[in-house]
Design a protein around this motif. Structure first.
Motif, PDB file in Angstrom:
ATOM      1  N   GLN A 198      -4.342  13.251  -1.231  1.00 13.35           N
ATOM      2  CA  GLN A 198      -3.773  11.937  -0.890  1.00 13.35           C
ATOM      3  C   GLN A 198      -4.068  10.952  -2.011  1.00 13.35           C
ATOM      4  O   GLN A 198      -5.224  10.727  -2.364  1.00 13.35           O
ATOM      5  N   THR A 199      -3.012  10.390  -2.574  1.00 15.80           N
ATOM      6  CA  THR A 199      -3.135   9.350  -3.595  1.00 15.80           C
ATOM      7  C   THR A 199      -2.749   8.020  -2.970  1.00 15.80           C
ATOM      8  O   THR A 199      -1.651   7.888  -2.413  1.00 15.80           O
ATOM      9  N   THR A 200      -3.648   7.053  -3.043  1.00 16.49           N
ATOM     10  CA  THR A 200      -3.433   5.741  -2.431  1.00 16.49           C
ATOM     11  C   THR A 200      -3.454   4.668  -3.508  1.00 16.49           C
ATOM     12  O   THR A 200      -4.327   4.675  -4.379  1.00 16.49           O
ATOM     13  N   ASN A 201      -2.493   3.766  -3.460  1.00 13.01           N
ATOM     14  CA  ASN A 201      -2.438   2.620  -4.371  1.00 13.01           C
ATOM     15  C   ASN A 201      -2.292   1.346  -3.554  1.00 13.01           C
ATOM     16  O   ASN A 201      -1.539   1.315  -2.568  1.00 13.01           O
ATOM     17  N   VAL A 202      -2.973   0.298  -3.970  1.00 16.13           N
ATOM     18  CA  VAL A 202      -2.862  -1.015  -3.320  1.00 16.13           C
ATOM     19  C   VAL A 202      -2.643  -2.043  -4.417  1.00 16.13           C
ATOM     20  O   VAL A 202      -3.393  -2.093  -5.393  1.00 16.13           O
ATOM     21  N   PHE A 203      -1.610  -2.868  -4.264  1.00 15.23           N
ATOM     22  CA  PHE A 203      -1.274  -3.835  -5.305  1.00 15.23           C
ATOM     23  C   PHE A 203      -0.400  -4.941  -4.726  1.00 15.23           C
ATOM     24  O   PHE A 203       0.060  -4.862  -3.587  1.00 15.23           O
ATOM     25  N   ARG A 204      -0.185  -5.979  -5.504  1.00 12.31           N
ATOM     26  CA  ARG A 204       0.793  -7.019  -5.172  1.00 12.31           C
ATOM     27  C   ARG A 204       2.076  -6.676  -5.906  1.00 12.31           C
ATOM     28  O   ARG A 204       2.072  -6.489  -7.128  1.00 12.31           O
ATOM     29  N   GLY A 205       3.195  -6.614  -5.170  1.00 11.85           N
ATOM     30  CA  GLY A 205       4.451  -6.201  -5.779  1.00 11.85           C
ATOM     31  C   GLY A 205       4.824  -7.013  -6.992  1.00 11.85           C
ATOM     32  O   GLY A 205       5.330  -6.480  -7.983  1.00 11.85           O
ATOM     33  N   GLY A 206       4.575  -8.306  -6.968  1.00 15.25           N
ATOM     34  CA  GLY A 206       4.954  -9.169  -8.071  1.00 15.25           C
ATOM     35  C   GLY A 206       4.162  -8.935  -9.335  1.00 15.25           C
ATOM     36  O   GLY A 206       4.524  -9.454 -10.395  1.00 15.25           O
ATOM     37  N   THR A 207       3.081  -8.134  -9.255  1.00 14.16           N
ATOM     38  CA  THR A 207       2.252  -7.885 -10.437  1.00 14.16           C
ATOM     39  C   THR A 207       2.567  -6.552 -11.085  1.00 14.16           C
ATOM     40  O   THR A 207       1.963  -6.195 -12.095  1.00 14.16           O
ATOM     41  N   ILE A 208       3.522  -5.794 -10.530  1.00  9.01           N
ATOM     42  CA  ILE A 208       3.805  -4.470 -11.079  1.00  9.01           C
ATOM     43  C   ILE A 208       4.363  -4.617 -12.481  1.00  9.01           C
ATOM     44  O   ILE A 208       5.286  -5.371 -12.727  1.00  9.01           O
ATOM     45  N   GLY A 209       3.818  -3.869 -13.411  1.00  9.59           N
ATOM     46  CA  GLY A 209       4.303  -3.885 -14.780  1.00  9.59           C
ATOM     47  C   GLY A 209       4.471  -2.485 -15.309  1.00  9.59           C
ATOM     48  O   GLY A 209       4.417  -1.502 -14.574  1.00  9.59           O
ATOM     49  N   ALA A 210       4.646  -2.365 -16.615  1.00  8.49           N
ATOM     50  CA  ALA A 210       4.898  -1.073 -17.233  1.00  8.49           C
ATOM     51  C   ALA A 210       3.695  -0.143 -17.142  1.00  8.49           C
ATOM     52  O   ALA A 210       3.824   1.055 -17.347  1.00  8.49           O
ATOM     53  N   ASP A 211       2.501  -0.679 -16.837  1.00  9.05           N
ATOM     54  CA  ASP A 211       1.308   0.160 -16.770  1.00  9.05           C
ATOM     55  C   ASP A 211       1.023   0.674 -15.367  1.00  9.05           C
ATOM     56  O   ASP A 211      -0.039   1.186 -15.088  1.00  9.05           O
ATOM     57  N   TRP A 212       2.014   0.570 -14.475  1.00 12.49           N
ATOM     58  CA  TRP A 212       1.799   0.978 -13.078  1.00 12.49           C
ATOM     59  C   TRP A 212       1.415   2.457 -13.001  1.00 12.49           C
ATOM     60  O   TRP A 212       0.448   2.833 -12.368  1.00 12.49           O
ATOM     61  N   LEU A 213       2.164   3.304 -13.685  1.00 14.82           N
ATOM     62  CA  LEU A 213       1.848   4.727 -13.691  1.00 14.82           C
ATOM     63  C   LEU A 213       0.527   4.989 -14.389  1.00 14.82           C
ATOM     64  O   LEU A 213      -0.301   5.755 -13.905  1.00 14.82           O
ATOM     65  N   LEU A 214       0.302   4.348 -15.528  1.00 11.25           N
ATOM     66  CA  LEU A 214      -0.941   4.565 -16.265  1.00 11.25           C
ATOM     67  C   LEU A 214      -2.140   4.158 -15.427  1.00 11.25           C
ATOM     68  O   LEU A 214      -3.188   4.799 -15.477  1.00 11.25           O
ATOM     69  N   ARG A 274       0.865  -1.178   0.000  1.00 11.93           N
ATOM     70  CA  ARG A 274       0.000   0.000   0.000  1.00 11.93           C
ATOM     71  C   ARG A 274       0.905   1.232   0.000  1.00 11.93           C
ATOM     72  O   ARG A 274       1.829   1.331   0.817  1.00 11.93           O
ATOM     73  N   THR A 275       0.653   2.154  -0.910  1.00 14.19           N
ATOM     74  CA  THR A 275       1.434   3.382  -0.959  1.00 14.19           C
ATOM     75  C   THR A 275       0.515   4.584  -0.792  1.00 14.19           C
ATOM     76  O   THR A 275      -0.593   4.614  -1.323  1.00 14.19           O
ATOM     77  N   TYR A 276       0.986   5.564  -0.042  1.00 12.82           N
ATOM     78  CA  TYR A 276       0.223   6.776   0.241  1.00 12.82           C
ATOM     79  C   TYR A 276       1.116   7.973  -0.100  1.00 12.82           C
ATOM     80  O   TYR A 276       2.123   8.207   0.570  1.00 12.82           O
ATOM     81  N   ASP A 277       0.756   8.702  -1.154  1.00 10.86           N
ATOM     82  CA  ASP A 277       1.488   9.910  -1.534  1.00 10.86           C
ATOM     83  C   ASP A 277       0.600  11.108  -1.256  1.00 10.86           C
ATOM     84  O   ASP A 277      -0.534  11.178  -1.747  1.00 10.86           O
ATOM     85  N   ILE A 278       1.131  12.053  -0.496  1.00  4.40           N
ATOM     86  CA  ILE A 278       0.349  13.204  -0.053  1.00  4.40           C
ATOM     87  C   ILE A 278       1.098  14.478  -0.418  1.00  4.40           C
ATOM     88  O   ILE A 278       2.279  14.629  -0.078  1.00  4.40           O
ATOM     89  N   VAL A 279       0.423  15.374  -1.110  1.00  5.08           N
ATOM     90  CA  VAL A 279       1.012  16.654  -1.511  1.00  5.08           C
ATOM     91  C   VAL A 279       0.160  17.777  -0.944  1.00  5.08           C
ATOM     92  O   VAL A 279      -1.049  17.836  -1.198  1.00  5.08           O
ATOM     93  N   GLN A 280       0.787  18.654  -0.171  1.00  4.07           N
ATOM     94  CA  GLN A 280       0.063  19.795   0.378  1.00  4.07           C
ATOM     95  C   GLN A 280      -0.214  20.811  -0.727  1.00  4.07           C
ATOM     96  O   GLN A 280       0.609  21.007  -1.627  1.00  4.07           O
ATOM     97  N   VAL A 281      -1.373  21.424  -0.677  1.00  5.29           N
ATOM     98  CA  VAL A 281      -1.776  22.381  -1.703  1.00  5.29           C
ATOM     99  C   VAL A 281      -1.725  23.787  -1.098  1.00  5.29           C
ATOM    100  O   VAL A 281      -2.506  24.127  -0.207  1.00  5.29           O
ATOM    101  N   ALA A 282      -0.810  24.608  -1.572  1.00  3.94           N
ATOM    102  CA  ALA A 282      -0.722  25.995  -1.103  1.00  3.94           C
ATOM    103  C   ALA A 282      -1.750  26.840  -1.866  1.00  3.94           C
ATOM    104  O   ALA A 282      -2.064  26.545  -3.012  1.00  3.94           O
ATOM    105  N   PRO A 283      -2.288  27.912  -1.287  1.00  2.76           N
ATOM    106  CA  PRO A 283      -2.007  28.402   0.059  1.00  2.76           C
ATOM    107  C   PRO A 283      -2.979  27.876   1.113  1.00  2.76           C
ATOM    108  O   PRO A 283      -2.928  28.276   2.273  1.00  2.76           O
ATOM    109  N   SER A 284      -3.891  26.992   0.739  1.00  2.00           N
ATOM    110  CA  SER A 284      -4.937  26.573   1.671  1.00  2.00           C
ATOM    111  C   SER A 284      -4.392  25.725   2.808  1.00  2.00           C
ATOM    112  O   SER A 284      -4.952  25.710   3.909  1.00  2.00           O
TER     113      SER A 284
END
Length: 231
Positions: free
Chosen positions: A86-102, A71-81
């Motif tokens: 929060q972007t959350t991804n859940v996957f099995r590591g062994g299934t990661i392929g070239a379409d991970w970003l897509l 499980r990955t959690y990427d959080i970017v604060q938005v200025a000035p508010s």
């Protein structure tokens, strides 16, 4: 280390790397997966742009046996508010392929349904910060700590105002199942994917940095240095 405690009142105040470095979580071709995964898990993309004046960024990773669930959690604060995304991804590591970003961008592909992007409030972000502090995040990283892909562990990294901080928790320095930030991260997790609770895994032979574990699994280790992964 008082950096993050002192910065709490100032909370109100994304990324491309070349070559093997992680790109918004992309780990590319499975043949090169471990190297790009190390880059992502080390926060290379965050480090490169960790300068004063940039929005605060957080990344947390839960390894629940790499081939079973990550499980990955990427959080970017938005200025000035001061609020954040929060972007959350859940996957099995062994299934990661070239379409991970897509898959992150479109919600399609191998991980459709295990991705969410949620606006969270400044109060939610402060709650994450406080939970990290209660979990011991302000301590120096444990130099020499080994993270095994076939075990359960958490990694957290934060960049704020040009300061980057990194820490990892395993069952040798924490109760991985009860770390306080897990509950607050869940508020911004709309993936619907069930959380794999820690258990004592069956460990197959560990003879090298990489090897094919039992049942076709993948095994590798990462070693922690002063403020990140040693490579």
């Amino acid at each position: 280390m008082k950096l993050f405690r002192a910065a709490l009142p100032a909370l109100a105040m994304t990324f491309l790397l070349a070559g093997c470095a992680a790109d918004s979580g992309s780990v590319g071709n499975p043949v090169f997966r471990p190297f790009q995964w190390f880059s992502y898990a080390n926060g290379d993309d965050i480090r490169e742009q960790c300068t004063a004046g940039r929005n605060a960024r957080y990344r947390l990773i839960y390894n629940a046996i790499y081939d079973e669930q990550v499980r990955t959690y990427d959080i970017v604060q938005v200025a000035p508010s001061g609020a954040a995304v929060q972007t959350t991804n859940v996957f099995r590591g062994g299934t990661i392929g070239a379409d991970w970003l897509l898959g992150q961008v479109s919600g399609s592909g191998a991980r459709a349904g295990n991705y969410s992007r949620v606006d969270i409030s400044l109060d939610d972000l402060v709650a994450i910060e406080q939970a990290l502090i209660r979990s011991g995040f302000e301590k120096p990283a444990i130099r020499g700590q080994i993270l095994h892909s076939d075990e359960f562990y958490w990694i957290a990294m934060v960049c704020r105002e040009g300061n980057f901080k990194y820490y990892a928790w395993t069952d040798r320095n924490a109760d991985v199942a009860k770390l306080p930030f897990r509950e607050v991260l869940a508020k911004g997790d709309e993936t619907g994917a069930a959380f794999v609770e820690p258990y004592t895994p069956t460990v197959f032979g560990r003879s090298s940095r990489y090897y094919t574990a039992g049942r076709g699994g993948t095994y590798f280790t990462m070693q922690i240095g002063d403020n990140g992964i040693i490579r």
